[in-house]
Design an enzyme around this catalytic site. Structure first.
Site, PDB file in Angstrom:
ATOM      1  CB  VAL A 177      -0.932   0.013   1.225  1.00 30.87           C
ATOM      2  CG1 VAL A 177      -1.819   1.248   1.198  1.00 30.87           C
ATOM      3  CG2 VAL A 177      -1.785  -1.240   1.250  1.00 30.87           C
ATOM      4  CG  ASP A 178       3.734   3.738  -2.936  1.00 35.63           C
ATOM      5  OD1 ASP A 178       4.032   4.543  -2.036  1.00 35.63           O
ATOM      6  OD2 ASP A 178       4.246   3.758  -4.069  1.00 35.63           O
ATOM      7  CB  THR A 179       0.922   7.278   0.808  1.00 30.92           C
ATOM      8  OG1 THR A 179       2.322   7.409   1.086  1.00 30.92           O
ATOM      9  CG2 THR A 179       0.258   6.530   1.958  1.00 30.92           C
ATOM     10  CG  LEU A 292      -3.647  -1.727  -3.534  1.00 27.30           C
ATOM     11  CD1 LEU A 292      -4.100  -2.254  -4.895  1.00 27.30           C
ATOM     12  CD2 LEU A 292      -4.001  -2.715  -2.449  1.00 27.30           C
TER      13      LEU A 292
END
Length: 297
Positions: A177-179, A292
């Site tokens: 999970v990549d901001t 994501l």
């Protein structure tokens, strides 16, 4: 004290809308501006009823206000699961407290006319600028608060299961999970999940596999020709990007049948998404094979 109904309604619609918008940002829930506006309007109508009919004390009760909150959440977000409804309601209250506290602080420090009472916001100013600066003050406080939350509870290193279905094949892998992943398909405005080619190769059509096996993904003419001749033409597209160590690059992407994010009770199915194929490793130690966007979690 004179209270102008039009000013009262406008101010409460603005404040309610911003509270709902902040709630949507916190829970990363996609909803329309129309739904947010309608939810804000319901809250403003409630305020007008309180002002015009002060004898209806039943509307001042905690139960009545709680019921109003449920109605606003249902209109603005329409959560399908009870758990999501409760989470949205809790975040809605937190957002309300933040806005109310910030607005009250501005009124107190600025010594301007107005009040915040029983869920009613009313501000008056001879220059008509007080509401603007109140909202601006709230915005600054929210920005600072949001940055703190992002830094303290960042999901940049969170790994979750990801399942991708395309045609007759499915593939299971782990996604980060990549901001920093803010890629969107320019045609549909769908979020893009970046996936390693080697991790997804087995479910791709042979002609698409050949593009990456022969390292032709940067040859726009070849890619266009191969994709145009494929029976999957309607499912594939080119996505411009300026990340992944390259500026003005182009990813080959496709629309999957669906993806599943998470596992067990938190598993979430998504169809409005694009898979971007990346012909390099995303992780040095192979802990994950996809990037994501947080809004898909």
């Amino acid at each position: 004290m004179k209270i102008y109904i039009d000013v009262l309604v406008m101010e409460n619609i603005v404040m309610n809308y911003l509270i709902l918008l902040l709630t949507a940002k916190f829970i990363r829930h996609k909803t329309s501006h129309l739904r947010l506006f309608l939810g804000a309007l319901v809250g403003a109508i409630y305020v007008v009823v309180l002002i015009l009919m002060p004898d209806l004390k039943m509307y001042y009760t905690t139960l009545a206000k709680f019921a109003l909150s449920l109605l606003i959440i249902a209109i603005a977000f329409s959560p399908e699961k009870l758990g999501l409804f409760i989470k949205t309601l809790a975040v809605f209250y937190v957002s309300t407290f933040i806005f109310a506290g910030a607005a009250f602080a501005f009124l107190y420090l600025n010594q301007t006319g107005g009040f915040i009472r029983n869920g009613i916001v009313y501000i008056w100013s001879s220059k008509g600028t007080t509401l603007f600066f109140t909202v601006a003050t709230v915005g600054i406080i929210i920005k600072i608060f949001w940055d703190i939350v992002q830094q303290r509870f960042s999901k940049e290193k969170l790994l979750i299961p990801l399942k991708i279905a395309f045609g007759k094949g499915t593939i299971d892998l782990h996604a980060l999970v990549d901001t920093g992943n803010s890629l969107y398909d320019p045609l549909t405005n769908s979020p893009v999940v970046v996936v390693e080619f080697n991790a997804i190769k087995n479910i791709l059509p042979m002609e698409i596999q050949s593009i990456f096996d022969e390292a032709k993904e940067n040859d726009l003419d070849s890619v266009t020709q191969i994709v145009s001749d494929s029976r999957w033409l309607s499912r594939f597209r080119l996505i411009p990007f300026t990340s992944l160590g390259k500026e003005n690059g182009m990813l080959i992407g496709f629309r999957p049948d669906y993806i599943e994010v998470g596992e067990n009770t938190e598993k979430k199915g998504v169809t409005d998404v694009i898979i971007g194929i990346y012909n390099r490793a995303l992780s040095k130690n192979n802990n994950y094979n996809a990037l994501l966007s947080p809004e898909l979690v």
